[in-house]
Design an enzyme around this catalytic site. Sequence first.
Site, PDB file in Angstrom:
ATOM      1  N   LYS A   1       0.654  -1.065  -0.078  1.00 29.18           N
ATOM      2  CA  LYS A   1       0.121   0.094   0.203  1.00 29.18           C
ATOM      3  C   LYS A   1       0.909   1.266  -0.049  1.00 29.18           C
ATOM      4  O   LYS A   1       0.419   2.078  -0.507  1.00 29.18           O
ATOM      5  CB  LYS A   1      -1.042  -0.129   1.078  1.00 29.18           C
ATOM      6  CG  LYS A   1      -0.721   0.588   2.444  1.00 29.18           C
ATOM      7  CD  LYS A   1      -1.762   0.835   3.220  1.00 29.18           C
ATOM      8  CE  LYS A   1      -1.509   1.067   4.707  1.00 29.18           C
ATOM      9  NZ  LYS A   1      -2.212   1.148   5.872  1.00 29.18           N
ATOM     10  N   ASP A   2       2.114   1.078   0.275  1.00 27.48           N
ATOM     11  CA  ASP A   2       3.050   2.343   0.168  1.00 27.48           C
ATOM     12  C   ASP A   2       3.686   2.590  -1.241  1.00 27.48           C
ATOM     13  O   ASP A   2       4.574   3.391  -1.192  1.00 27.48           O
ATOM     14  CB  ASP A   2       3.933   2.365   1.334  1.00 27.48           C
ATOM     15  CG  ASP A   2       3.438   2.294   2.862  1.00 27.48           C
ATOM     16  OD1 ASP A   2       2.404   3.034   2.922  1.00 27.48           O
ATOM     17  OD2 ASP A   2       3.996   1.673   3.816  1.00 27.48           O
TER      18      ASP A   2
ATOM     19  N   ARG B   1      -8.306   8.506   3.971  1.00 31.62           N
ATOM     20  CA  ARG B   1      -9.259   7.364   3.772  1.00 31.62           C
ATOM     21  C   ARG B   1      -9.986   6.987   5.084  1.00 31.62           C
ATOM     22  O   ARG B   1     -11.284   6.979   4.957  1.00 31.62           O
ATOM     23  CB  ARG B   1      -8.510   6.228   3.166  1.00 31.62           C
ATOM     24  CG  ARG B   1      -9.378   4.843   2.854  1.00 31.62           C
ATOM     25  CD  ARG B   1      -8.743   3.842   2.261  1.00 31.62           C
ATOM     26  NE  ARG B   1      -7.623   3.430   3.402  1.00 31.62           N
ATOM     27  CZ  ARG B   1      -7.623   2.663   4.483  1.00 31.62           C
ATOM     28  NH1 ARG B   1      -9.029   2.050   4.591  1.00 31.62           N
ATOM     29  NH2 ARG B   1      -6.927   2.540   5.152  1.00 31.62           N
ATOM     30  N   ARG B   2      -9.288   6.836   6.256  1.00 26.23           N
ATOM     31  CA  ARG B   2     -10.033   6.274   7.309  1.00 26.23           C
ATOM     32  C   ARG B   2     -11.161   7.277   8.107  1.00 26.23           C
ATOM     33  O   ARG B   2     -11.976   7.441   8.229  1.00 26.23           O
ATOM     34  CB  ARG B   2      -8.995   5.863   8.278  1.00 26.23           C
ATOM     35  CG  ARG B   2      -8.281   4.357   7.965  1.00 26.23           C
ATOM     36  CD  ARG B   2      -7.308   4.074   8.889  1.00 26.23           C
ATOM     37  NE  ARG B   2      -6.566   2.844   8.366  1.00 26.23           N
ATOM     38  CZ  ARG B   2      -5.350   2.604   8.592  1.00 26.23           C
ATOM     39  NH1 ARG B   2      -4.560   3.560   9.125  1.00 26.23           N
ATOM     40  NH2 ARG B   2      -4.856   1.517   8.179  1.00 26.23           N
TER      41      ARG B   2
ATOM     42  N   ARG C   1       1.280  10.095  14.102  1.00 24.47           N
ATOM     43  CA  ARG C   1       2.493   9.559  12.999  1.00 24.47           C
ATOM     44  C   ARG C   1       3.457   8.723  14.196  1.00 24.47           C
ATOM     45  O   ARG C   1       2.999   8.559  15.303  1.00 24.47           O
ATOM     46  CB  ARG C   1       3.199  10.746  12.644  1.00 24.47           C
ATOM     47  CG  ARG C   1       2.413  11.533  11.603  1.00 24.47           C
ATOM     48  CD  ARG C   1       2.637  10.811  10.159  1.00 24.47           C
ATOM     49  NE  ARG C   1       3.636  10.125   9.841  1.00 24.47           N
ATOM     50  CZ  ARG C   1       4.723  10.488   9.132  1.00 24.47           C
ATOM     51  NH1 ARG C   1       4.773  11.898   9.123  1.00 24.47           N
ATOM     52  NH2 ARG C   1       5.547   9.646   9.082  1.00 24.47           N
TER      53      ARG C   1
ATOM     54  N   ARG D   1       2.715   4.918  18.355  1.00 24.68           N
ATOM     55  CA  ARG D   1       1.424   5.136  18.465  1.00 24.68           C
ATOM     56  C   ARG D   1       0.821   4.310  19.382  1.00 24.68           C
ATOM     57  O   ARG D   1      -0.198   4.881  20.172  1.00 24.68           O
ATOM     58  CB  ARG D   1       0.746   4.575  16.977  1.00 24.68           C
ATOM     59  CG  ARG D   1       1.212   5.261  15.523  1.00 24.68           C
ATOM     60  CD  ARG D   1       0.639   4.805  14.597  1.00 24.68           C
ATOM     61  NE  ARG D   1       1.277   5.348  13.137  1.00 24.68           N
ATOM     62  CZ  ARG D   1       0.760   5.314  11.937  1.00 24.68           C
ATOM     63  NH1 ARG D   1      -0.499   4.992  11.941  1.00 24.68           N
ATOM     64  NH2 ARG D   1       1.470   5.543  10.913  1.00 24.68           N
TER      65      ARG D   1
ATOM     66  N   CYS E   1      -1.569   6.783  -1.764  1.00 21.41           N
ATOM     67  CA  CYS E   1      -2.024   6.219  -0.438  1.00 21.41           C
ATOM     68  C   CYS E   1      -2.748   7.261   0.274  1.00 21.41           C
ATOM     69  O   CYS E   1      -3.577   6.850   1.142  1.00 21.41           O
ATOM     70  CB  CYS E   1      -0.791   5.702   0.280  1.00 21.41           C
ATOM     71  SG  CYS E   1      -1.181   5.317   1.812  1.00 21.41           S
TER      72      CYS E   1
END
Length: 323
Positions: free
Chosen positions: A89-90, A140-141, A158, A164, A252
Amino acid sequence: MTSAVSSSITTIRIGSRKSQLALIQTYWVKEELSKKFPNIKFEVHTMSTKGDKILDVPLAKIGDKALFTKELELGMMNREIDFAVHSLKDLPTRLPEGLGLAVISERENPADALVVHEKHKDKQIETLPKGAVIGTSSLRRLAQLRHHFPHFEFKDVRGNLNTRLAKLDSGEYDALILAAAGLGRLGMSDRIHQVIPKEISLHAVGQGALGIECLSDNEKLISLLKEAIEHPPTRDRCLAERAFLRDLEGGCQVPIGVNTEINGDQLTMTGIVASIDGTKRIQDTVTGSLSEPEKLGSELAHCLREQGAQEILDEIFATLERG
Ligand SMILES: NCc1[nH]cc(CCC(=O)O)c1CC(=O)O
């Protein structure tokens, strides 16, 4: 001689980011290759990417699609490494001239997961209180969750997964939304409190799979990688997803989500483009032959464009540029 093109193969150099997740993924690839090709020596070379260094700016504002990949790509072009392992995905949908996506590994659960602070352990996303602070660095989230839960407060987060989670546990957030796959690979599946259903949020293109990038003309290396790593069903799903994203010109860091499913020789694909405030959403589903996954991805992109997806994306790009 370190190139896999020679018959006197000795060493193949694998490029990786330095994060714990990246290293777990890279060593998995190395292990699979070593099992298949015990006579080849595989070496891991680590590099820091811009995305690893800039930790105080929201990802969407950095606006560089090759944020986690560029340094590794330079390493391949300079012949310092032979291939690079990425979280698919990156990896941008358009790669630099001469480089290609050689293979895609078997996907873990591609869904997002809710991780909660201890005090919410009896709650689900539907029952978290009004004003709950939800950490995510993904538009997106954000866009999809805001639509369903406008009463939450969303805050950027981040840093690597451990950072996190430490911020969550210290009380800075009530909950985080993270990729289930990343938590699983780090051995932290026990922190997955709820897998977010696709009716609430569609996952990112390529989420949960690894993508291996190398020089497009290194055919010997590509055939080794295919033999040891490639997972055709994941490949077909992810090629469809990447064609969809490529045609929408998104990276992304845009509010674009997908879901793909294989049934026999058919591929079914759902995609969404959402505005950041969660008010505008364009979603549709298409089904087609599994033999032409990219055609199906393009068809879905076209479908969403016809329904106004481009206007939503243009608005987001304009907002990001204004800062
Ligand atoms: N951009 C961050 C990123 N890139 C890959 C993963 C792990 C999951 C995966 O392989 O898709 C994550 C973390 C996350 O989204 O929570």
